[in-house]
Write a protein that holds these residues in place. Sequence first.
Motif, PDB file in Angstrom:
ATOM      1  N   UNK A 136      50.218 -37.007  94.346  1.00  0.00           N
ATOM      2  CA  UNK A 136      50.183 -35.780  93.538  1.00  0.00           C
ATOM      3  C   UNK A 136      48.879 -35.684  92.749  1.00  0.00           C
ATOM      4  N   UNK A 137      48.447 -36.813  92.224  1.00  0.00           N
ATOM      5  CA  UNK A 137      47.191 -36.839  91.454  1.00  0.00           C
ATOM      6  C   UNK A 137      46.028 -36.390  92.339  1.00  0.00           C
ATOM      7  N   UNK A 138      45.975 -36.947  93.542  1.00  0.00           N
ATOM      8  CA  UNK A 138      44.866 -36.611  94.443  1.00  0.00           C
ATOM      9  C   UNK A 138      44.979 -35.182  94.971  1.00  0.00           C
ATOM     10  N   UNK A 139      46.202 -34.766  95.269  1.00  0.00           N
ATOM     11  CA  UNK A 139      46.380 -33.420  95.837  1.00  0.00           C
ATOM     12  C   UNK A 139      46.100 -32.357  94.773  1.00  0.00           C
ATOM     13  N   UNK A 140      46.572 -32.591  93.544  1.00  0.00           N
ATOM     14  CA  UNK A 140      46.323 -31.597  92.499  1.00  0.00           C
ATOM     15  C   UNK A 140      44.825 -31.514  92.203  1.00  0.00           C
ATOM     16  N   UNK A 141      44.133 -32.631  92.322  1.00  0.00           N
ATOM     17  CA  UNK A 141      42.681 -32.622  92.098  1.00  0.00           C
ATOM     18  C   UNK A 141      41.953 -31.854  93.199  1.00  0.00           C
ATOM     19  N   UNK A 142      42.632 -31.609  94.315  1.00  0.00           N
ATOM     20  CA  UNK A 142      42.059 -30.785  95.385  1.00  0.00           C
ATOM     21  C   UNK A 142      42.523 -29.333  95.290  1.00  0.00           C
ATOM     22  N   UNK A 143      43.219 -29.006  94.210  1.00  0.00           N
ATOM     23  CA  UNK A 143      43.633 -27.614  94.033  1.00  0.00           C
ATOM     24  C   UNK A 143      44.941 -27.268  94.712  1.00  0.00           C
ATOM     25  N   UNK A 144      45.757 -28.282  95.013  1.00  0.00           N
ATOM     26  CA  UNK A 144      47.048 -28.027  95.665  1.00  0.00           C
ATOM     27  C   UNK A 144      48.170 -28.013  94.629  1.00  0.00           C
ATOM     28  N   UNK A 145      49.199 -27.206  94.923  1.00  0.00           N
ATOM     29  CA  UNK A 145      50.298 -27.035  93.970  1.00  0.00           C
ATOM     30  C   UNK A 145      51.628 -27.580  94.469  1.00  0.00           C
ATOM     31  N   UNK A 146      51.785 -27.658  95.788  1.00  0.00           N
ATOM     32  CA  UNK A 146      53.113 -27.996  96.322  1.00  0.00           C
ATOM     33  C   UNK A 146      52.977 -28.852  97.576  1.00  0.00           C
ATOM     34  N   UNK A 147      53.911 -29.777  97.745  1.00  0.00           N
ATOM     35  CA  UNK A 147      53.988 -30.511  99.013  1.00  0.00           C
ATOM     36  C   UNK A 147      55.284 -30.179  99.735  1.00  0.00           C
ATOM     37  N   UNK A 148      55.201 -30.188 101.062  1.00  0.00           N
ATOM     38  CA  UNK A 148      56.412 -30.059 101.878  1.00  0.00           C
ATOM     39  C   UNK A 148      56.966 -31.469 102.079  1.00  0.00           C
ATOM     40  N   UNK A 149      57.506 -32.038 101.067  1.00  0.00           N
ATOM     41  CA  UNK A 149      58.014 -33.409 101.090  1.00  0.00           C
ATOM     42  C   UNK A 149      58.910 -33.576  99.866  1.00  0.00           C
ATOM     43  N   UNK A 150      59.760 -34.572  99.801  1.00  0.00           N
ATOM     44  CA  UNK A 150      59.920 -35.640 100.789  1.00  0.00           C
ATOM     45  C   UNK A 150      60.799 -35.234 101.978  1.00  0.00           C
TER      46      UNK A 150
END
Length: 764
Positions: A136-150
Amino acid sequence: MKCLRQFALAALFVSPALLAAAPSIDDRSAFIADLLGRMTLEEKVGQLRLISIGGDMPRERIVEEMAAGRIGATFNSVVRPDNRPMQEAALRSRLGIPVFFAYDIIHGHRTTFPIGLGLASSWDIEAIENSARIAALEASADGLDMTFAPTVDISRDPRWGRTSEGFGEDPYLVSRIAAAMVRGFQGKDPSDPQRIMASVKHFALYGAVEGGRDYNVVDMSPLRMYQDYLPPYRAAIDAGAGGVMVALNAVNGVPASANKWLLDDLLRRQWGFKGVVLSDHGAITELLRHGVAADGREAARLAISAGVGMSMADTLYDQELPALVRSGAVAQSVLDEAVTHVLNTKYDLGLFHDPFRRIGRAEDDPADVNAESRLHRADARAMARDSLVLLENRGDTLPLRKNATVALIGPLADSQVDMLGSWSAVGVAEQAVTLRQGMEAALAGQGKLLHAVGANVTDDARVIDYLNQLNWDRPEVVPDKRTPQAMLDEAVALAAQADVIVAAVGEARGMSHESSSRTRLDLPDSQQALLRALKATGKPLVLVLMNGRPLALGWEKDNADAILETWYSGIEGGHAIADVLFGEHNPSGKLPISFPRSVGQIPTYYNHLRLGRPYTPGTPGNYTSQYFEEATGPLYPFGYGLSYSDFQLSAPKLSAERMHPDQRIRVSVTLKNAGPRPGATVVQLYLHDEAASVIRPEKELKAFRRVKLEAGEARELSFEIDESMLRFFDASLQHVSEPGAFRVQLGLDSQAVQEARFELLPRP
Ligand code: BGC
């Protein structure tokens, strides 16, 4: 303070159109209701569109559509400079409603952790949560808000390629992990700019596709559904997952995407889910192919009426919903409810307060998104070490001496892309440490590492073609051009010079992926031939397995001196495996899924229901449940895994032999590390209900504890049993306990257990 900051942010970023007439932004329901009231029908339908970047629609067109307020969210756009102009376009739309950015972040984002089965093998709930936190830390730092997981689909059929992605066969273990992943992704609040929202998938029962063939039908009794398959989705939702993705399969005759019972009665009404429901890729159009809708209009009507909120990579909502609502075929209230869920999601993500809270400012964008400094290698190595499962270790073949000459042989010994496993998000193969690199680093200046490929992953051209047409941006498998014999000869000659052989064999990662179902579970022929040739050298043979599902390993179990199951262990896998091979780390992984002896034996899950004629070894005229030409039971059971230590568990002692429903019983055991080195193991507690109104399983995991002990250390552990642990779904699907006798079983795997008996007394 928080309010002031929010006000400042709102003043900075929120479009004036949005703020103009809105009630206080801090009152979610009033704010969203007001917004909804100002939306046109087309704008509402636009909010339900989840568009794939890199799909059919060119990016310029997507930006135009966003500026027109006709897109709700995207997925597959994964860097800030790409997401920023899209968000800016959305804010230029009439009402300035922000979009959100989603992606499949399954086992890590930039830092690739072990695949789901590997994470689950650690039985380390805190470490698993930490891996999701880092993702989440890395994805949010790339401008992402949501994951299709778990991905929490229970899998009892390893032919299914997506077995790799989930956490195995057990409802309790998978539920614990599901909740941990949600906590890791979302933290306390998904509006946190360093967290992302979780969307649990695939709702529901996707892992039970008939015959393990992907996308096949699922037909299942309600009892089995409630008891075994639904709990992990429920656990993720109870942990606060903001989204649910609907499965592609049918559930008892009705596709999940059109299944009102599933999405409305169960999910919304019984479970009280308040978040957003997403379709899977193209699933609304697939209702035509399922044959439950005669045309696109009917498919869109069925999906929205059932409760599918956002449509992923599907054009039918866009094309059909406006007319459906105008004609009254879909009630305005149904559309409004779906849109409200999407707006609430954006609100909960904090995007109304600050649409750029994860995208950040252009001047802060990383110069190199793949920079080493952005990775979390130490966490990945620690997680990978604990995901490895030692299946065999005859005569203490492992750990290896560091001054040895080791022949490292096999098609997976030096394959970076295969370390990552499937669904590896933005993981970069070149940043993955292979086993060869890991062993070289471990041996530096001491022993000697010889290396040969020995065999291709497979020589079957059809399989290679299949793997290379999977949706990746480069060939997955590049076979060695030499003849199989030339490769074998080289490997055998090398092995002859070594003290020990380490053979890295298994599946190319694409063999355990979406749509990659298999009819065979043994190693491909090319690798079997390699192992037989290596065995014939008479040198000690250590197998390092890389695979995304349980394999049938009869010959390997009988012939290898040691076997280490490593799954696909991620970016630091090579180091982690070397740590275990050379004894820097004591293995502690336990199987989260049973290993069958053969394909014909599937399913082999441990918690099966009891039978009138169970297999009884040695009974003459054996009219009992078995396959007569093969030993009964799994090759390696659920919960199994060895250690370099010798862990000994005492017989369980109970604090009482009877309990009233409002009482508890304490179970105590002593665990001793009788081996010469520190290590960890997992003490597992199973319950067996002797008699009930419906058939109960042989045993069910109800608690476990991962314990680290120094060499020679002994520790007393205690577990509490309360009435809630004795509950099950009865014939009318009530979650009840029934008085009577139970057995509590403790062990270091699901088979070798010691038990004690107690009684649940009736309610007074
Ligand atoms: C998969 C989903 C995934 C989606 C978006 C589908 O094919 O079934 O698990 O989230 O694609 O990538």
